[in-house]
Design a protein around this motif. Structure first.
Motif, PDB file in Angstrom:
ATOM      1  N   ASP A   1      -4.350  -3.030  10.180  1.00  0.00           N
ATOM      2  CA  ASP A   1      -3.756  -2.296   9.318  1.00  0.00           C
ATOM      3  C   ASP A   1      -4.667  -1.650   7.984  1.00  0.00           C
ATOM      4  OD1 ASP A   1      -3.192  -4.739   8.469  1.00  0.00           O
ATOM      5  OD2 ASP A   1      -1.630  -4.403   7.342  1.00  0.00           O
ATOM      6  N   TYR A   2      -5.785  -2.299   7.775  1.00  0.00           N
ATOM      7  CA  TYR A   2      -6.479  -1.814   6.529  1.00  0.00           C
ATOM      8  C   TYR A   2      -7.859  -1.634   7.207  1.00  0.00           C
ATOM      9  CZ  TYR A   2      -3.009  -3.173   2.870  1.00  0.00           C
ATOM     10  OH  TYR A   2      -1.955  -3.134   2.047  1.00  0.00           O
TER      11      TYR A   2
ATOM     12  N   ILE B   1     -15.617 -19.792  13.138  1.00  0.00           N
ATOM     13  CA  ILE B   1     -14.883 -19.416  14.336  1.00  0.00           C
ATOM     14  C   ILE B   1     -15.516 -19.311  15.610  1.00  0.00           C
ATOM     15  CG2 ILE B   1     -13.071 -17.618  15.364  1.00  0.00           C
ATOM     16  CD1 ILE B   1     -12.558 -16.653  12.506  1.00  0.00           C
TER      17      ILE B   1
ATOM     18  N   ALA C   1      -9.421 -11.365  13.695  1.00  0.00           N
ATOM     19  CA  ALA C   1      -9.093 -12.383  12.922  1.00  0.00           C
ATOM     20  C   ALA C   1      -9.663 -12.110  11.293  1.00  0.00           C
ATOM     21  CB  ALA C   1      -9.456 -13.873  13.234  1.00  0.00           C
ATOM     22  N   LEU C   2     -10.838 -11.512  11.276  1.00  0.00           N
ATOM     23  CA  LEU C   2     -11.508 -11.252  10.077  1.00  0.00           C
ATOM     24  C   LEU C   2     -11.241  -9.969   9.692  1.00  0.00           C
ATOM     25  CD1 LEU C   2     -14.790 -12.896  11.077  1.00  0.00           C
ATOM     26  CD2 LEU C   2     -13.311 -13.792   9.417  1.00  0.00           C
ATOM     27  N   ASN C   3     -10.652  -8.807  10.497  1.00  0.00           N
ATOM     28  CA  ASN C   3     -10.631  -7.670  10.035  1.00  0.00           C
ATOM     29  C   ASN C   3      -9.258  -7.054  10.368  1.00  0.00           C
ATOM     30  OD1 ASN C   3     -11.240  -5.135   8.834  1.00  0.00           O
ATOM     31  ND2 ASN C   3     -12.738  -4.937  10.348  1.00  0.00           N
ATOM     32  N   PRO C   4      -8.228  -7.390   9.748  1.00  0.00           N
ATOM     33  CA  PRO C   4      -6.848  -6.879  10.293  1.00  0.00           C
ATOM     34  C   PRO C   4      -6.871  -5.248  10.321  1.00  0.00           C
ATOM     35  CG  PRO C   4      -6.691  -7.817   7.846  1.00  0.00           C
ATOM     36  CD  PRO C   4      -8.187  -7.928   8.445  1.00  0.00           C
TER      37      PRO C   4
ATOM     38  N   PRO D   1     -10.146  -3.730   0.939  1.00  0.00           N
ATOM     39  CA  PRO D   1      -9.724  -2.418   1.773  1.00  0.00           C
ATOM     40  C   PRO D   1     -10.106  -1.090   1.450  1.00  0.00           C
ATOM     41  CG  PRO D   1      -7.661  -3.816   0.786  1.00  0.00           C
ATOM     42  CD  PRO D   1      -9.044  -4.095   0.167  1.00  0.00           C
ATOM     43  N   LYS D   2     -10.175  -0.178   2.302  1.00  0.00           N
ATOM     44  CA  LYS D   2     -10.574   1.079   1.495  1.00  0.00           C
ATOM     45  C   LYS D   2      -9.835   1.755   0.406  1.00  0.00           C
ATOM     46  CE  LYS D   2     -11.683   5.748   2.994  1.00  0.00           C
ATOM     47  NZ  LYS D   2     -10.954   6.767   3.675  1.00  0.00           N
ATOM     48  N   GLU D   3      -8.467   1.346   0.581  1.00  0.00           N
ATOM     49  CA  GLU D   3      -7.466   1.704  -0.096  1.00  0.00           C
ATOM     50  C   GLU D   3      -7.366   0.971  -1.547  1.00  0.00           C
ATOM     51  OE1 GLU D   3      -7.259   0.720   3.039  1.00  0.00           O
ATOM     52  OE2 GLU D   3      -6.648   2.294   4.375  1.00  0.00           O
TER      53      GLU D   3
ATOM     54  N   LYS E   1       0.901  -1.263   0.065  1.00  0.00           N
ATOM     55  CA  LYS E   1      -0.128   0.021  -0.086  1.00  0.00           C
ATOM     56  C   LYS E   1       0.746   1.114   0.082  1.00  0.00           C
ATOM     57  CE  LYS E   1      -2.603   2.101   3.528  1.00  0.00           C
ATOM     58  NZ  LYS E   1      -3.360   1.679   4.772  1.00  0.00           N
TER      59      LYS E   1
ATOM     60  N   ILE F   1      -8.366 -11.656   3.862  1.00  0.00           N
ATOM     61  CA  ILE F   1      -8.387 -10.348   3.724  1.00  0.00           C
ATOM     62  C   ILE F   1      -6.935  -9.843   3.570  1.00  0.00           C
ATOM     63  CG2 ILE F   1      -8.827  -8.173   4.592  1.00  0.00           C
ATOM     64  CD1 ILE F   1     -11.540  -9.204   5.515  1.00  0.00           C
ATOM     65  N   ASP F   2      -6.131 -10.542   4.431  1.00  0.00           N
ATOM     66  CA  ASP F   2      -4.911  -9.930   4.527  1.00  0.00           C
ATOM     67  C   ASP F   2      -3.908  -9.876   3.250  1.00  0.00           C
ATOM     68  OD1 ASP F   2      -3.462  -8.636   6.489  1.00  0.00           O
ATOM     69  OD2 ASP F   2      -2.109 -10.270   6.670  1.00  0.00           O
TER      70      ASP F   2
ATOM     71  N   ASP G   1     -16.640 -17.842   7.567  1.00  0.00           N
ATOM     72  CA  ASP G   1     -15.537 -17.723   8.767  1.00  0.00           C
ATOM     73  C   ASP G   1     -16.075 -17.208  10.035  1.00  0.00           C
ATOM     74  OD1 ASP G   1     -14.006 -18.871   6.708  1.00  0.00           O
ATOM     75  OD2 ASP G   1     -12.813 -17.263   6.481  1.00  0.00           O
TER      76      ASP G   1
ATOM     77  N   ILE H   1     -16.613 -14.303   4.290  1.00  0.00           N
ATOM     78  CA  ILE H   1     -16.271 -13.679   5.699  1.00  0.00           C
ATOM     79  C   ILE H   1     -17.381 -14.200   6.727  1.00  0.00           C
ATOM     80  CG2 ILE H   1     -16.339 -11.354   6.923  1.00  0.00           C
ATOM     81  CD1 ILE H   1     -14.113 -11.501   5.141  1.00  0.00           C
TER      82      ILE H   1
END
Lengths: 311, 311, 311, 311
Positions: free
Chosen positions: D281-282, A246, D276-279, A288-290, A71, A189-190, A242, A239
């Motif tokens: 840094d984003y 979890i 876990a689902l929403n890291p 990601p928003k970005e 990013k 997502i990562d 998952d 999502i």
């Protein structure tokens, strides 16, 4: 049958091992290597039918390149990532054709849909040489490889299956190999717009956004196809699935309501929940928003990597 | 031989008559009609070899539609212009195929170059039906015409002649007629993005910006080709030529230095002047500052006009 | 009075010398330097009122940087050009404020008009720090300069004079210096998007496309203003004027119809010719066909050059 | 305190009633009306402090307009939605100023981030008159209202709080009322880019994408502020929260593990799952894949609605 919800061989291998509580998968060989501080390479080799059945992908090598912090990548980091990609790509190309054989680069996707625009953006930056070799060969080294590039559009805007368009072009242009770039679905997502997957087993376009199309591969086109896939979205359904998995896992750890929960999970009967969160008439995606910036940086990595590997 | 520097049959006819001091051209029939207060239609028919030699365009009908004030056009005016275009287009289509025969719409040009982006922009708005008829026919009237659409890119970014790409697609998709949209060169700044030319004689892509490419026509593709051309630029060389011609004309009127000036004009030896004003390494074009908006409005006229005429 | 039709001090100096057959202009000092093989710097210093009257620009230093082949520039060349710009910019900044004083960067122009979009594009790439220093100072070196950036739009879309908008912002943000980026008019097609002019005498926005607006300078804002100007268009009227001037010059050389031609030129009575070529309702501009790409490369040079010079 | 995770008064009212098992909220009046087959209006009036505390929004009227099928809207439907918006907007404007008082339209958001680009896109289509009234009043009716428009950018790219920029402009331009357009967060995926919320209580920019900024309202600017908000994203955290809540609700219905589940919910201790689902840094967002098209259509509705209501 297990629904992987990812096109990355790497993720499938991890999911399969976890679901089946295995350390290794028969017919699948995996290894990892650090390219530099920011870039990691993972190789998943599917060796036989056993591996094919486990990961539900054709035999072949799948190389995944993960790039940290794309990013905010500066020019040097983009250059490094492109170098890494080009090394692996060169190796794959050399398995199939020699240094001078003609290549056609194909960018799948819809440029008017941000997370699907990677392919067309890459095509705009490929150094094409085919027409110069044809009309003004004096401007190029005589060993220059002929390279052409096309962005055929998507079924929804052309009305034509991508593979039908490519068949026609391949028949007329007669390249010896295709490099096809596409947006993929990931589970994680990562990894969105941080990961590139390379393989020489072809591609199913549109998989990244939920539509299955005809295969683009040596089977359909008669020419070997190297696929460069970049995850750019996660389906919302992935999502929520998952999320529930979890949560149920956590409840089970505590020994709570085990029988009932197991049944819920087996029946996959939280359909109602997912529908409430994901209305049918839209294709909901998580990004990601970005994403606009990420796609620009990733296009640059892929286009430079391809250009470096071709000449 | 006279260099028309315009792709509009209409302008060529005027220039030819003026240059040869004629009222009429043998083998060419021309007529004019007002569609409404803002829209004028001109029809130039090239009837025989005589007309072909005069205007250096193949036999056929060339309809030009001129739209006033497109720059500030409101929705109603865009709709009117689209209606007018669709009437003429329908007539041309019906000359070649019946109501249900499949059509492929092709948008030539480079979408990353503003005045050359008209074709790709139109394609993004064409109502394609071919894939729906194939996979979900229940959602369409059974009389719906199959329509597909493609934007093949330009030689400079694909490395492949457009006609080669189209040949392959036509062989696989098998449409009965092509509608091809392209940017044209005009002689007259006043017509930029205000004018649409229709004909069924095919097209030479790239002519609008100075490059000659292989013909796109029934001769090369085996399918009739209706061309929709929109002037979006004037070459700078055209402007400087006109500038000098008007000036010399004015000097001659005054009886000044006639012999010498005539010779200058005949020899076309003001090359040095043009070179000073138009350096070789760039392709200098003249456009209205408002070209971005004009292209948007004109794309809307052309896309709606085509959509109306197809079903 | 002579109409320079250019905002470059460099070109004005050349035109003035030629028109007045001078080797030097009193009150103007000029020098040239090669930065590297591709980049040349020219410095024009207007020293006194004499120089001001000759070049009709305020006293001050005007540095022009010319970059060869920017159209096809690779990353290294863009970096070099940015370095060169940053050196000169740093020198100008240091004349007015110290290392830590706050700076506001302003990008003039209309981003929806390709040749006028340079300013807004540069702003998108400026490294702003003001808000980080305010809310999360721990993430920055304590010597970091506060930098903010804004793209205020143009009169035609805001309805507000740019200088009115800037006054309000300067009163509230209180920067110690402004850097203002704008598109300029050039006389010479060859300099379009290849040249950057730097000065600390402020700017008249819109001059690049024919509209005069209120001055943006220390006089109107109370803060010193460094102007970074990039020629992106030539007016069509400039081209036709030059065309006729060169032609008349050539006729005069041959001794043809001297008296009459001189009179024509003095009276500037080829208005009719220019009108025929440049209809009033549009603002006709001349640009390279490659203007979209040139603007992207030039934005990159200017944004990097500014970023390098600020910290 | 309840985290609504939505900026729509309408949704907050529903959520509050459901959470507190109420039919009505004291201090809040709500009503619904069908504008036509496709468009529904909802009015939520917050009457007193009681209502303010319940919905955590300032006293005032909040009108929500919901538009069906905006994704595939044809011109007539966009026109209808704009009409409906303009009716409500006119009513709000007339509460504060008369027919001729000057208005400034402000488009918040980052045009380079697709779901945040609505505000800047609307600004590009506002009919501004202020400069014409100032310089060429003869071209307008003498009763024309002065309208100006600005798109100030976002903190991340300007380094300046939006309210600081607006303060400066308001002081210099002196409008009598502001209309501010912004992207909002919604709770419900189904409302993304289908809904417009109108109120005269001002706005907190950035709320749509997770950042809190200083208020833009009569309190901070001294001028009444009408806010036009359009939900364009749902935070991923909202989705995972809803997912778990629905699931727990379902388990509780069955009487399963009630005490433990209640505790889980109260403690909000499924943080780990969400992480876990929403890291971190984003900023993960959920949008329809068709968001690019939806934003275009919604911008058109809002811009036309504003233009209709101003003159």
């Amino acid at each position: 049958m297990y629904n992987f919800r990812t096109d990355l061989a790497d993720e499938r291998s991890d999911l399969y091992k976890k679901a089946n509580k295995l350390q290794e998968i028969e017919g699948v060989k995996a290894s990892e290597e650090q390219f530099n501080d920011h870039i990691k390479k993972t190789k998943v080799e599917i060796l036989d039918e056993n591996g094919e059945n486990a990961l539900r992908k054709p035999k072949g090598v799948y190389v995944t390149i993960d790039i940290n912090n794309l990013k905010i990548a500066q020019d040097q980091e983009i250059e490094d990532a492109a170098s890494c990609l080009s090394q692996e790509l060169k190796e794959l190309i050399n398995k199939h054709i020699d240094d001078k054989s003609e290549i056609l680069v194909v960018g799948l996707g819809n440029e008017y849909v941000t997370p699907d625009a990677l392919g067309p953006k890459v095509i705009a930056d490929i150094d094409v040489t085919r027409h110069i070799l044809q009309y003004m060969p004096q401007y190029l080294d005589k060993d220059t490889r002929a390279v052409s590039a096309i962005s055929p559009g998507v079924l929804g805007t052309t009305g034509i299956e991508t593979v039908e368009i490519l068949k026609g072009i391949v028949q007329n242009v007669k390249p010896k190999l295709l490099i096809v770039i596409d947006a993929l679905a990931s589970r994680n997502i990562d990894r969105i717009s941080k990961t590139v997957q390379l393989s020489d087993t072809g591609i199913v376009p549109g998989a990244g956004v939920g539509n299955k199309r005809n295969e683009i591969s040596v089977n359909s086109l008669g020419t070997p196809v190297i696929a460069i896939g970049v995850p750019t979205v996660v389906d919302l359904a992935t999502i929520t699935d998952d999320c529930l998995d979890i949560f149920i896992g956590k409840l089970q750890e505590k020994g709570e309501s085990n029988a009932y929960l197991n049944k819920l999970k087996e029946d996959d009967n939280y359909e109602g929940i997912k529908e409430a969160l994901n209305p049918n008439d839209y294709n909901m995606i998580v990004t990601p928003k970005e994403i606009d910036d990420l796609i620009v940086n990733m296009s640059s990595v892929v286009a430079r990597g391809i250009n470096m590997s071709l000449q």
